[in-house]
Design a protein around this motif. Structure first.
Motif, PDB file in Angstrom:
ATOM      1  N   ILE A  88      -9.098 -13.236  -6.128  1.00  0.00           N
ATOM      2  CA  ILE A  88      -7.900 -14.060  -5.947  1.00  0.00           C
ATOM      3  C   ILE A  88      -8.136 -15.433  -6.553  1.00  0.00           C
ATOM      4  CG2 ILE A  88      -6.286 -15.058  -4.291  1.00  0.00           C
ATOM      5  CD1 ILE A  88      -7.110 -12.909  -2.308  1.00  0.00           C
ATOM      6  N   TYR A  89      -7.237 -15.868  -7.424  1.00  0.00           N
ATOM      7  CA  TYR A  89      -7.230 -17.228  -7.956  1.00  0.00           C
ATOM      8  C   TYR A  89      -6.110 -18.003  -7.271  1.00  0.00           C
ATOM      9  CZ  TYR A  89     -10.380 -15.851 -11.735  1.00  0.00           C
ATOM     10  OH  TYR A  89     -11.460 -15.419 -12.448  1.00  0.00           O
ATOM     11  N   ASP A  90      -6.467 -19.144  -6.683  1.00  0.00           N
ATOM     12  CA  ASP A  90      -5.508 -19.986  -5.974  1.00  0.00           C
ATOM     13  C   ASP A  90      -5.063 -21.126  -6.896  1.00  0.00           C
ATOM     14  OD1 ASP A  90      -4.066 -21.646  -4.328  1.00  0.00           O
ATOM     15  OD2 ASP A  90      -5.381 -21.359  -2.597  1.00  0.00           O
ATOM     16  N   HIS A  91      -3.765 -21.111  -7.255  1.00  0.00           N
ATOM     17  CA  HIS A  91      -3.215 -22.135  -8.150  1.00  0.00           C
ATOM     18  C   HIS A  91      -2.217 -23.043  -7.443  1.00  0.00           C
ATOM     19  CE1 HIS A  91      -4.049 -18.964 -11.505  1.00  0.00           C
ATOM     20  NE2 HIS A  91      -5.116 -19.727 -11.286  1.00  0.00           N
ATOM     21  N   GLU A 107      -2.651 -25.798  -5.869  1.00  0.00           N
ATOM     22  CA  GLU A 107      -2.866 -27.229  -6.128  1.00  0.00           C
ATOM     23  C   GLU A 107      -2.802 -27.568  -7.607  1.00  0.00           C
ATOM     24  OE1 GLU A 107      -6.409 -28.586  -4.320  1.00  0.00           O
ATOM     25  OE2 GLU A 107      -5.863 -27.919  -2.292  1.00  0.00           O
ATOM     26  N   LYS A 108      -2.540 -26.564  -8.442  1.00  0.00           N
ATOM     27  CA  LYS A 108      -2.363 -26.749  -9.884  1.00  0.00           C
ATOM     28  C   LYS A 108      -3.573 -27.459 -10.511  1.00  0.00           C
ATOM     29  CE  LYS A 108       2.660 -26.845  -9.506  1.00  0.00           C
ATOM     30  NZ  LYS A 108       3.917 -27.590  -9.788  1.00  0.00           N
ATOM     31  N   ARG A 109      -4.775 -26.971 -10.148  1.00  0.00           N
ATOM     32  CA  ARG A 109      -6.003 -27.521 -10.709  1.00  0.00           C
ATOM     33  C   ARG A 109      -6.720 -26.495 -11.592  1.00  0.00           C
ATOM     34  NH1 ARG A 109     -10.041 -28.658  -7.412  1.00  0.00           N
ATOM     35  NH2 ARG A 109      -9.315 -27.514  -5.581  1.00  0.00           N
ATOM     36  N   GLY A 110      -5.982 -25.488 -12.052  1.00  0.00           N
ATOM     37  CA  GLY A 110      -6.615 -24.449 -12.845  1.00  0.00           C
ATOM     38  C   GLY A 110      -7.286 -23.416 -11.960  1.00  0.00           C
ATOM     39  N   ASN A 111      -8.324 -22.763 -12.480  1.00  0.00           N
ATOM     40  CA  ASN A 111      -9.038 -21.719 -11.730  1.00  0.00           C
ATOM     41  C   ASN A 111     -10.218 -22.309 -10.959  1.00  0.00           C
ATOM     42  OD1 ASN A 111      -7.309 -19.772 -12.810  1.00  0.00           O
ATOM     43  ND2 ASN A 111      -8.593 -19.531 -14.625  1.00  0.00           N
ATOM     44  N   ASN A 112      -9.962 -23.351 -10.183  1.00  0.00           N
ATOM     45  CA  ASN A 112     -11.031 -24.039  -9.454  1.00  0.00           C
ATOM     46  C   ASN A 112     -11.251 -23.485  -8.052  1.00  0.00           C
ATOM     47  OD1 ASN A 112     -11.274 -25.645 -11.671  1.00  0.00           O
ATOM     48  ND2 ASN A 112     -10.187 -27.389 -10.804  1.00  0.00           N
ATOM     49  N   PHE A 113     -10.319 -22.662  -7.550  1.00  0.00           N
ATOM     50  CA  PHE A 113     -10.452 -22.107  -6.206  1.00  0.00           C
ATOM     51  C   PHE A 113     -10.358 -20.584  -6.335  1.00  0.00           C
ATOM     52  CE2 PHE A 113      -8.837 -22.406  -1.550  1.00  0.00           C
ATOM     53  CZ  PHE A 113      -9.978 -21.735  -1.143  1.00  0.00           C
ATOM     54  N   VAL A 114     -11.493 -19.921  -6.162  1.00  0.00           N
ATOM     55  CA  VAL A 114     -11.580 -18.480  -6.383  1.00  0.00           C
ATOM     56  C   VAL A 114     -12.135 -17.825  -5.129  1.00  0.00           C
ATOM     57  CG1 VAL A 114     -12.483 -16.646  -7.872  1.00  0.00           C
ATOM     58  CG2 VAL A 114     -12.027 -18.918  -8.819  1.00  0.00           C
ATOM     59  N   THR A 115     -11.554 -16.668  -4.773  1.00  0.00           N
ATOM     60  CA  THR A 115     -12.039 -15.890  -3.633  1.00  0.00           C
ATOM     61  C   THR A 115     -12.316 -14.471  -4.102  1.00  0.00           C
ATOM     62  OG1 THR A 115     -10.730 -17.207  -2.074  1.00  0.00           O
ATOM     63  CG2 THR A 115     -11.501 -15.055  -1.324  1.00  0.00           C
ATOM     64  N   HIS A 116     -13.460 -13.956  -3.724  1.00  0.00           N
ATOM     65  CA  HIS A 116     -13.828 -12.577  -4.053  1.00  0.00           C
ATOM     66  C   HIS A 116     -14.238 -11.875  -2.769  1.00  0.00           C
ATOM     67  CE1 HIS A 116     -16.525  -9.258  -5.282  1.00  0.00           C
ATOM     68  NE2 HIS A 116     -15.640  -9.126  -6.256  1.00  0.00           N
ATOM     69  N   GLU A 156       3.844 -16.548  -5.399  1.00  0.00           N
ATOM     70  CA  GLU A 156       3.818 -17.875  -6.002  1.00  0.00           C
ATOM     71  C   GLU A 156       2.500 -18.592  -5.691  1.00  0.00           C
ATOM     72  OE1 GLU A 156       6.545 -21.943  -6.164  1.00  0.00           O
ATOM     73  OE2 GLU A 156       7.063 -20.288  -4.812  1.00  0.00           O
ATOM     74  N   GLY A 157       1.864 -19.096  -6.733  1.00  0.00           N
ATOM     75  CA  GLY A 157       0.638 -19.859  -6.568  1.00  0.00           C
ATOM     76  C   GLY A 157      -0.624 -19.030  -6.464  1.00  0.00           C
ATOM     77  N   ARG A 158      -0.508 -17.700  -6.542  1.00  0.00           N
ATOM     78  CA  ARG A 158      -1.680 -16.835  -6.430  1.00  0.00           C
ATOM     79  C   ARG A 158      -1.691 -15.833  -7.596  1.00  0.00           C
ATOM     80  NH1 ARG A 158      -1.405 -19.624  -2.252  1.00  0.00           N
ATOM     81  NH2 ARG A 158      -2.721 -19.402  -0.412  1.00  0.00           N
ATOM     82  N   THR A 172      -5.171  -4.824 -12.771  1.00  0.00           N
ATOM     83  CA  THR A 172      -4.477  -5.901 -13.488  1.00  0.00           C
ATOM     84  C   THR A 172      -4.147  -7.032 -12.518  1.00  0.00           C
ATOM     85  OG1 THR A 172      -2.307  -4.877 -13.105  1.00  0.00           O
ATOM     86  CG2 THR A 172      -3.454  -4.313 -15.156  1.00  0.00           C
ATOM     87  N   PHE A 173      -4.000  -8.227 -13.062  1.00  0.00           N
ATOM     88  CA  PHE A 173      -3.667  -9.379 -12.233  1.00  0.00           C
ATOM     89  C   PHE A 173      -2.190  -9.347 -11.883  1.00  0.00           C
ATOM     90  CE2 PHE A 173      -7.642 -10.989 -13.940  1.00  0.00           C
ATOM     91  CZ  PHE A 173      -8.179 -11.637 -12.835  1.00  0.00           C
ATOM     92  N   TYR A 174      -1.899  -9.577 -10.601  1.00  0.00           N
ATOM     93  CA  TYR A 174      -0.529  -9.601 -10.088  1.00  0.00           C
ATOM     94  C   TYR A 174      -0.159 -11.043  -9.750  1.00  0.00           C
ATOM     95  CZ  TYR A 174       3.425  -8.856  -6.941  1.00  0.00           C
ATOM     96  OH  TYR A 174       4.651  -8.911  -6.335  1.00  0.00           O
ATOM     97  N   ASN A 175       0.949 -11.524 -10.356  1.00  0.00           N
ATOM     98  CA  ASN A 175       1.377 -12.915 -10.165  1.00  0.00           C
ATOM     99  C   ASN A 175       2.703 -13.024  -9.420  1.00  0.00           C
ATOM    100  OD1 ASN A 175      -0.851 -13.928 -11.732  1.00  0.00           O
ATOM    101  ND2 ASN A 175       0.237 -13.226 -13.563  1.00  0.00           N
ATOM    102  N   GLY A 176       3.068 -11.965  -8.676  1.00  0.00           N
ATOM    103  CA  GLY A 176       4.348 -11.975  -7.971  1.00  0.00           C
ATOM    104  C   GLY A 176       4.385 -12.920  -6.787  1.00  0.00           C
TER     105      GLY A 176
END
Length: 377
Positions: A176-179, A181-190, A155-157, A149-153
């Motif tokens: 990992i989704y990097d939020h 910069e508040k640009r949506g799911n534009n920065f993703v790391t796998h 901040e910003g990740r 499951t996605f963990y949002n604890g």
């Protein structure tokens, strides 16, 4: 002190202390059961837990004391009767009232002490305990990334781990989704795998990733077409991400935020507050009444009318409105009725709003009165 009194008190003190702490323990378990969801996973230190339990125990003293006196009295006289000591006292000509007399004085002394505790110590314990519980509820949960499951604890990740190895602390299939910069799911790391460790002071979290790829969808540059989005891809064998966890430290709230609550006041403060609320309630009710009359009676009167005409309306109940109404033609009568209905609906809305406000104020006043009586009960 007479030997009989000393003997009765000695027989009573032991069970009293034992039953008092048992009652505190039972009530404390009920308290923990109530707030267990707010405590689990917060990473609270031993000092915070001990402080919370100590303050909670203090607030339960007024409830535990009557239980302790009742149970210890039954145990004391039960033991005296079981060992035939009560029979021996009665045979010696000592009345039951005389046997119970030292416990009666003990109960009176306990009553005085309980009132002083409830009046001076309990408000402080309630204030500090309420503030601490409020801070604990605001405290974000400790970083514990589950599987699948996605963990949002953080901040910003937003982090998802496919599988975790408890023996080696290795995590696999990390997304990992990097939020930030508040640009949506534009920065993703796998990454295929990774480890998660804290620094010594636990202010930072180090996430080490192995064999992965980062995708960064850039903003369109000037001069390019609006529908084209350049993307940057980075392939890495090892990458470390540092997360700041200082915002997870518990911040203490100013106690003045809760100091005016009825549970935080002494008898003198409650008496003063009750009088103030009573006066405020009467003043608010009179204000509503006067505003209702001013806004709905004779709303179309002109200010330049003479005083003799206005005096005719001084006694509203005896004024002949029906006679005045019959003098108008049917068109004006329709306008008058329509306006009256509109004013009546507006007045009804104001009355409902005022009634709800007055009901809430009455409830708040009653809670202060109940708190005043609880000081003595």
């Amino acid at each position: 002190m007479k030997k009989l009194n000393l003997f009765i008190l000695k027989s009573f003190i032991g069970p009293f202390i034992a039953t008092f702490f048992v009652a505190i323990f039972v009530l404390l378990m009920q308290f923990l059961w109530r707030y267990v969801d707010d405590l689990v996973g917060k990473g609270l230190g031993f000092d915070i837990i001990a402080q919370m339990l100590g303050l909670a125990s203090a607030t339960m003293v007024p409830t535990a004391l009557p239980l302790a006196i009742l149970l210890s009295s039954l145990m004391t006289f039960g033991n005296l009767a079981e060992h035939n000591e009560l029979v021996a006292m009665k045979a010696a000509g000592i009345s039951l009232f005389r046997i119970m007399q030292p416990l009666m004085w003990f109960a009176v002394a306990t009553m005085i002490g309980a009132f002083l505790f409830s009046n001076y110590v309990l408000p402080v314990a309630n204030l500090k305990g309420r503030t601490l519980i409020y801070d604990i509820k605001k405290q974000p949960a400790e970083v514990m990334i589950p599987e699948g499951t996605f963990y949002n604890g953080i901040e910003g990740r937003s982090i998802r781990v496919g599988k975790k190895d408890d023996d080696s602390d290795m995590m696999y299939n990390i997304l990992i989704y990097d939020h930030t910069e508040k640009r949506g799911n534009n920065f993703v790391t796998h990454a295929d795998s990774g480890t998660l460790v804290f620094t010594e002071n636990r202010d930072y979290l180090i996430l080490t990733l192995f064999n992965g790829t980062s995708y960064d969808e850039k903003k369109p540059q000037r001069g390019r077409k609006a529908h084209t989005y350049p993307m940057e891809r980075v392939i890495f064998e090892k990458e470390q991400l540092l997360f700041d966890l200082t915002n997870l430290d518990m911040e203490r709230t100013d106690e003045n935020l809760f100091k005016n609550n009825y549970q935080m006041l002494s008898v003198d403060q409650l008496t003063y507050t009750i009088d103030s609320l009573d006066d405020e309630t009467v003043e608010r009710r009179d204000k509503y009444t006067n505003n209702l009359i001013k806004r709905n009676y004779f709303k179309r009167l002109n200010k330049n009318q003479d005083s003799l005409f206005l005096q005719d309306f001084a006694n509203v109940e005896s004024y002949p409105f029906d006679t005045l109404y019959q003098k108008f033609n049917s068109r004006l009568k329709g306008i008058i009725v329509s306006s009256a209905l509109s004013y009546a609906r507006s007045a009804q809305t104001q009355i409902h709003s005022a009634r709800n406000t007055m009901r809430n104020k009455k409830t708040w006043l009653n809670k202060h009165k109940i708190a005043w009586h609880k000081k003595f009960t």
